[in-house]
Design a protein around this motif. Structure first.
Motif, PDB file in Angstrom:
ATOM      1  N   SER A  91       0.575 -26.320 -10.392  1.00 39.43           N
ATOM      2  CA  SER A  91       2.076 -27.241 -10.389  1.00 39.43           C
ATOM      3  C   SER A  91       3.006 -26.383 -11.277  1.00 39.43           C
ATOM      4  CB  SER A  91       1.563 -28.528 -11.289  1.00 39.43           C
ATOM      5  OG  SER A  91       0.635 -29.388 -10.347  1.00 39.43           O
ATOM      6  N   LYS A  92       3.950 -27.003 -11.391  1.00 38.93           N
ATOM      7  CA  LYS A  92       5.163 -26.119 -12.205  1.00 38.93           C
ATOM      8  C   LYS A  92       4.396 -26.025 -13.623  1.00 38.93           C
ATOM      9  CE  LYS A  92       9.910 -26.245 -13.740  1.00 38.93           C
ATOM     10  NZ  LYS A  92      11.054 -26.806 -13.574  1.00 38.93           N
ATOM     11  N   LEU A  93       4.901 -24.772 -13.987  1.00 38.35           N
ATOM     12  CA  LEU A  93       4.416 -24.094 -15.068  1.00 38.35           C
ATOM     13  C   LEU A  93       2.977 -23.775 -15.333  1.00 38.35           C
ATOM     14  CD1 LEU A  93       7.096 -25.158 -17.763  1.00 38.35           C
ATOM     15  CD2 LEU A  93       7.080 -23.194 -16.297  1.00 38.35           C
ATOM     16  N   ASP A  94       2.060 -24.262 -14.387  1.00 39.07           N
ATOM     17  CA  ASP A  94       0.744 -23.731 -14.449  1.00 39.07           C
ATOM     18  C   ASP A  94       0.568 -22.155 -14.110  1.00 39.07           C
ATOM     19  OD1 ASP A  94      -0.447 -26.361 -14.935  1.00 39.07           O
ATOM     20  OD2 ASP A  94      -0.879 -26.534 -12.949  1.00 39.07           O
ATOM     21  N   ALA A  95      -0.237 -21.563 -14.426  1.00 39.03           N
ATOM     22  CA  ALA A  95      -0.419 -20.033 -14.451  1.00 39.03           C
ATOM     23  C   ALA A  95      -1.794 -19.768 -13.623  1.00 39.03           C
ATOM     24  CB  ALA A  95      -0.276 -19.354 -15.635  1.00 39.03           C
ATOM     25  N   LEU A  96      -2.023 -18.668 -13.216  1.00 35.42           N
ATOM     26  CA  LEU A  96      -3.164 -18.075 -12.830  1.00 35.42           C
ATOM     27  C   LEU A  96      -3.239 -16.647 -13.044  1.00 35.42           C
ATOM     28  CD1 LEU A  96      -5.670 -18.664 -10.818  1.00 35.42           C
ATOM     29  CD2 LEU A  96      -4.390 -17.807  -9.058  1.00 35.42           C
ATOM     30  N   ALA A 109       0.822  -1.162   0.140  1.00 36.38           N
ATOM     31  CA  ALA A 109       0.007  -0.068  -0.050  1.00 36.38           C
ATOM     32  C   ALA A 109       0.742   1.306   0.146  1.00 36.38           C
ATOM     33  CB  ALA A 109      -0.838   0.063   1.004  1.00 36.38           C
ATOM     34  N   GLU A 110       2.103   1.191   0.665  1.00 41.37           N
ATOM     35  CA  GLU A 110       2.883   2.496   0.654  1.00 41.37           C
ATOM     36  C   GLU A 110       3.542   2.834  -0.623  1.00 41.37           C
ATOM     37  OE1 GLU A 110       4.849   5.692   2.124  1.00 41.37           O
ATOM     38  OE2 GLU A 110       3.603   4.243   3.143  1.00 41.37           O
ATOM     39  N   THR A 111       3.628   1.908  -1.657  1.00 39.82           N
ATOM     40  CA  THR A 111       4.084   2.251  -2.871  1.00 39.82           C
ATOM     41  C   THR A 111       2.964   2.681  -3.812  1.00 39.82           C
ATOM     42  OG1 THR A 111       6.068   0.772  -2.829  1.00 39.82           O
ATOM     43  CG2 THR A 111       5.349   1.495  -4.890  1.00 39.82           C
ATOM     44  N   LEU A 112       1.972   1.793  -3.980  1.00 36.04           N
ATOM     45  CA  LEU A 112       0.878   1.874  -4.879  1.00 36.04           C
ATOM     46  C   LEU A 112      -0.140   3.034  -4.359  1.00 36.04           C
ATOM     47  CD1 LEU A 112      -0.062  -1.817  -5.817  1.00 36.04           C
ATOM     48  CD2 LEU A 112       1.434  -0.150  -6.892  1.00 36.04           C
ATOM     49  N   LYS A 113      -0.334   3.426  -2.964  1.00 31.89           N
ATOM     50  CA  LYS A 113      -1.270   4.429  -2.570  1.00 31.89           C
ATOM     51  C   LYS A 113      -2.736   3.906  -2.907  1.00 31.89           C
ATOM     52  CE  LYS A 113       2.554   6.931  -1.608  1.00 31.89           C
ATOM     53  NZ  LYS A 113       2.982   6.985  -0.124  1.00 31.89           N
ATOM     54  N   THR A 114      -3.097   2.661  -2.764  1.00 32.43           N
ATOM     55  CA  THR A 114      -4.214   2.114  -3.080  1.00 32.43           C
ATOM     56  C   THR A 114      -4.743   1.431  -1.952  1.00 32.43           C
ATOM     57  OG1 THR A 114      -3.509   0.300  -4.424  1.00 32.43           O
ATOM     58  CG2 THR A 114      -4.196   2.256  -5.391  1.00 32.43           C
ATOM     59  N   GLU A 115      -6.005   1.142  -1.646  1.00 33.37           N
ATOM     60  CA  GLU A 115      -6.488   0.291  -0.436  1.00 33.37           C
ATOM     61  C   GLU A 115      -5.963  -0.863  -0.515  1.00 33.37           C
ATOM     62  OE1 GLU A 115     -10.646  -0.864   1.452  1.00 33.37           O
ATOM     63  OE2 GLU A 115     -10.777   0.520  -0.065  1.00 33.37           O
ATOM     64  N   TYR A 116      -5.947  -1.689  -1.880  1.00 37.06           N
ATOM     65  CA  TYR A 116      -5.302  -2.861  -1.770  1.00 37.06           C
ATOM     66  C   TYR A 116      -4.689  -3.214  -3.269  1.00 37.06           C
ATOM     67  CZ  TYR A 116      -9.908  -3.417  -4.324  1.00 37.06           C
ATOM     68  OH  TYR A 116     -10.926  -3.169  -5.082  1.00 37.06           O
ATOM     69  N   PHE A 117      -3.949  -4.308  -3.474  1.00 39.82           N
ATOM     70  CA  PHE A 117      -2.753  -4.151  -4.605  1.00 39.82           C
ATOM     71  C   PHE A 117      -3.632  -3.990  -5.801  1.00 39.82           C
ATOM     72  CE2 PHE A 117       0.198  -6.113  -7.465  1.00 39.82           C
ATOM     73  CZ  PHE A 117       1.169  -5.890  -6.998  1.00 39.82           C
ATOM     74  N   LEU A 118      -4.763  -4.935  -5.927  1.00 40.98           N
ATOM     75  CA  LEU A 118      -5.489  -4.916  -7.287  1.00 40.98           C
ATOM     76  C   LEU A 118      -6.428  -4.116  -7.630  1.00 40.98           C
ATOM     77  CD1 LEU A 118      -5.264  -8.943  -7.769  1.00 40.98           C
ATOM     78  CD2 LEU A 118      -3.768  -7.015  -8.684  1.00 40.98           C
ATOM     79  N   GLU A 119      -6.730  -3.004  -6.908  1.00 42.38           N
ATOM     80  CA  GLU A 119      -7.646  -2.014  -6.942  1.00 42.38           C
ATOM     81  C   GLU A 119      -7.613  -1.576  -8.128  1.00 42.38           C
ATOM     82  OE1 GLU A 119      -8.511   2.380  -5.010  1.00 42.38           O
ATOM     83  OE2 GLU A 119      -7.929   0.675  -3.348  1.00 42.38           O
ATOM     84  N   ARG A 120      -6.437  -1.049  -8.993  1.00 42.95           N
ATOM     85  CA  ARG A 120      -6.455  -0.762 -10.167  1.00 42.95           C
ATOM     86  C   ARG A 120      -5.553  -1.311 -11.200  1.00 42.95           C
ATOM     87  NH1 ARG A 120      -8.807   4.377 -10.663  1.00 42.95           N
ATOM     88  NH2 ARG A 120      -7.530   4.736 -12.463  1.00 42.95           N
ATOM     89  N   ARG A 121      -5.316  -2.749 -10.643  1.00 42.85           N
ATOM     90  CA  ARG A 121      -4.246  -3.422 -11.381  1.00 42.85           C
ATOM     91  C   ARG A 121      -4.932  -4.845 -11.715  1.00 42.85           C
ATOM     92  NH1 ARG A 121       0.874  -2.717 -11.858  1.00 42.85           N
ATOM     93  NH2 ARG A 121       1.525  -0.640 -11.587  1.00 42.85           N
ATOM     94  N   GLU A 122      -4.346  -5.681 -12.595  1.00 44.12           N
ATOM     95  CA  GLU A 122      -4.367  -7.225 -12.725  1.00 44.12           C
ATOM     96  C   GLU A 122      -2.918  -7.786 -12.753  1.00 44.12           C
ATOM     97  OE1 GLU A 122      -5.999  -7.566 -16.781  1.00 44.12           O
ATOM     98  OE2 GLU A 122      -3.940  -6.332 -17.553  1.00 44.12           O
ATOM     99  N   VAL A 123      -2.970  -9.135 -12.489  1.00 41.79           N
ATOM    100  CA  VAL A 123      -1.836  -9.859 -12.202  1.00 41.79           C
ATOM    101  C   VAL A 123      -1.645 -11.299 -12.891  1.00 41.79           C
ATOM    102  CG1 VAL A 123      -2.356 -10.841  -9.991  1.00 41.79           C
ATOM    103  CG2 VAL A 123      -0.114 -10.360 -10.555  1.00 41.79           C
ATOM    104  N   GLY A 124      -0.691 -11.625 -13.436  1.00 40.96           N
ATOM    105  CA  GLY A 124      -0.455 -12.937 -13.849  1.00 40.96           C
ATOM    106  C   GLY A 124       0.543 -13.760 -13.028  1.00 40.96           C
ATOM    107  N   PHE A 125       0.207 -14.976 -12.475  1.00 45.63           N
ATOM    108  CA  PHE A 125       1.276 -15.782 -11.735  1.00 45.63           C
ATOM    109  C   PHE A 125       1.843 -16.973 -12.466  1.00 45.63           C
ATOM    110  CE2 PHE A 125      -1.638 -13.594  -8.697  1.00 45.63           C
ATOM    111  CZ  PHE A 125      -0.506 -13.170  -7.662  1.00 45.63           C
ATOM    112  N   ILE A 126       2.945 -17.518 -12.494  1.00 46.45           N
ATOM    113  CA  ILE A 126       3.525 -18.551 -12.954  1.00 46.45           C
ATOM    114  C   ILE A 126       4.345 -19.297 -11.822  1.00 46.45           C
ATOM    115  CG2 ILE A 126       4.578 -20.016 -14.996  1.00 46.45           C
ATOM    116  CD1 ILE A 126       3.848 -18.009 -16.818  1.00 46.45           C
ATOM    117  N   ASN A 127       4.048 -20.592 -11.687  1.00 52.58           N
ATOM    118  CA  ASN A 127       4.857 -21.253 -10.627  1.00 52.58           C
ATOM    119  C   ASN A 127       6.025 -21.925 -11.205  1.00 52.58           C
ATOM    120  OD1 ASN A 127       5.417 -22.431  -8.229  1.00 52.58           O
ATOM    121  ND2 ASN A 127       4.291 -24.180  -8.636  1.00 52.58           N
ATOM    122  N   ILE A 128       7.247 -21.722 -10.968  1.00 50.98           N
ATOM    123  CA  ILE A 128       8.364 -22.361 -11.382  1.00 50.98           C
ATOM    124  C   ILE A 128       9.031 -23.210 -10.538  1.00 50.98           C
ATOM    125  CG2 ILE A 128       8.630 -20.548 -13.244  1.00 50.98           C
ATOM    126  CD1 ILE A 128      11.099 -19.898 -11.465  1.00 50.98           C
TER     127      ILE A 128
END
Length: 276
Positions: free
Chosen positions: A97-102, A62-81
């Motif tokens: 599992s490895k190389l699955d994404a969310l 919150a200190e960097t983004l100055k928003t109430e929560y991380f994805l208030e104005r964002r989207e994100v993609g995760f991949i597990n390695i």
């Protein structure tokens, strides 16, 4: 969260090796029980890594983004390695599992990252971009990602590109994300090179042996530079820069893009005779 400001090609011509690495190379992304993030002013992409072992890690700054929560104005993609990962998004749990994404869309208030097995902990890489619309949280198995087979043995660039987040599969606002896996005996990626002035890109190189390296080429086509990259290190590629690599062995990398448009086809190919 580390902040890295945008750069221009004229400045880069004057940088030495240490300065290039400080601006464009991201080291030590995966530290035990820590969330490591870099905020790039190139299209405001956030590049991060999580290595949860003994506890869950919350996606938050919150200190960097100055928003109430991380994805208030964002989207994100995760991949597990790494080992099996568990990602919880607003109470819904997903096992990777490895190389699955969310993909997790704008408006999700709480995201927790953890490992299923402490003896085989996850390594979760992620990229986040600004978002203006809501798309549903979606898991993408490697087996269901769109494959694109490119290159040949003769040119040492036989590889498969798996497209996870893009218009033809899991859609997002800006973020596009996938994995490229080079076959044994192949070392080159993205050569002939190209640029796409409408989008920045980030690479994470992984599945390298400890003594292997990738020489990542960057810069304007007529003023190229290079970074020597080790396993599980990432590179920020500005929209004016080529982004190509050659390894001492085969390797894999995760690519993520964000910017003005939303198409893979919008790129300016660089002819080999243009490279300097």
């Amino acid at each position: 969260m580390e902040i890295r400001h945008a750069t221009n090609p004229v400045d880069v011509q004057r940088l030495n090796t240490t300065e290039l690495r400080e601006r464009f190379l991201i080291e030590n992304l995966f530290q035990a029980d820590k969330l490591q993030m870099v905020y790039s002013h190139h299209d405001r992409m956030i590049v991060g890594g999580a290595h949860p072992i003994h506890e869950s890690l919350e996606l938050a700054d919150a200190e960097t983004l100055k928003t109430e929560y991380f994805l208030e104005r964002r989207e994100v993609g995760f991949i597990n390695i790494g080992g099996p990962a568990i990602i919880e998004a607003d109470g819904e749990s997903y096992e990777l599992s490895k190389l699955d994404a969310l993909y997790v869309g704008k408006g999700t208030k709480k995201v927790l990252l953890s490992s299923k097995d402490q003896s085989n902990p996850a390594k979760i890489y992620f990229c986040s971009s600004l978002a203006h619309a809501v798309f549903p949280t979606t898991k993408i198995d490697l087996a269901k990602a769109t494959p694109n087979h490119l290159g040949s043995k003769e040119t040492c660039n036989e590889r498969t590109i798996y497209q996870y987040i893009h218009a033809g599969a899991v859609q997002s606002c800006q973020l596009m994300l996938g994995v490229t896996i080079l076959k044994e005996g192949s070392i080159w990626n993205t050569m002939p090179a190209h640029i796409h002035d409408r989008r920045m890109e980030a690479y994470l190189y992984f599945d390298l042996n400890a003594d292997a390296r990738v020489f990542h080429f960057m810069g304007e086509p007529n003023e190229t530079r290079h970074l020597v990259v080790s396993n599980e290190q990432a590179v920020i590629s500005p929209n004016w820069s080529i982004h190509s690599g050659a390894g001492t062995s085969n390797y894999s990398f995760i690519w993520a893009m964000a910017g003005e448009n939303y198409t893979f086809a919008d790129m300016d190919v660089v002819k080999m005779e243009q490279l300097r």
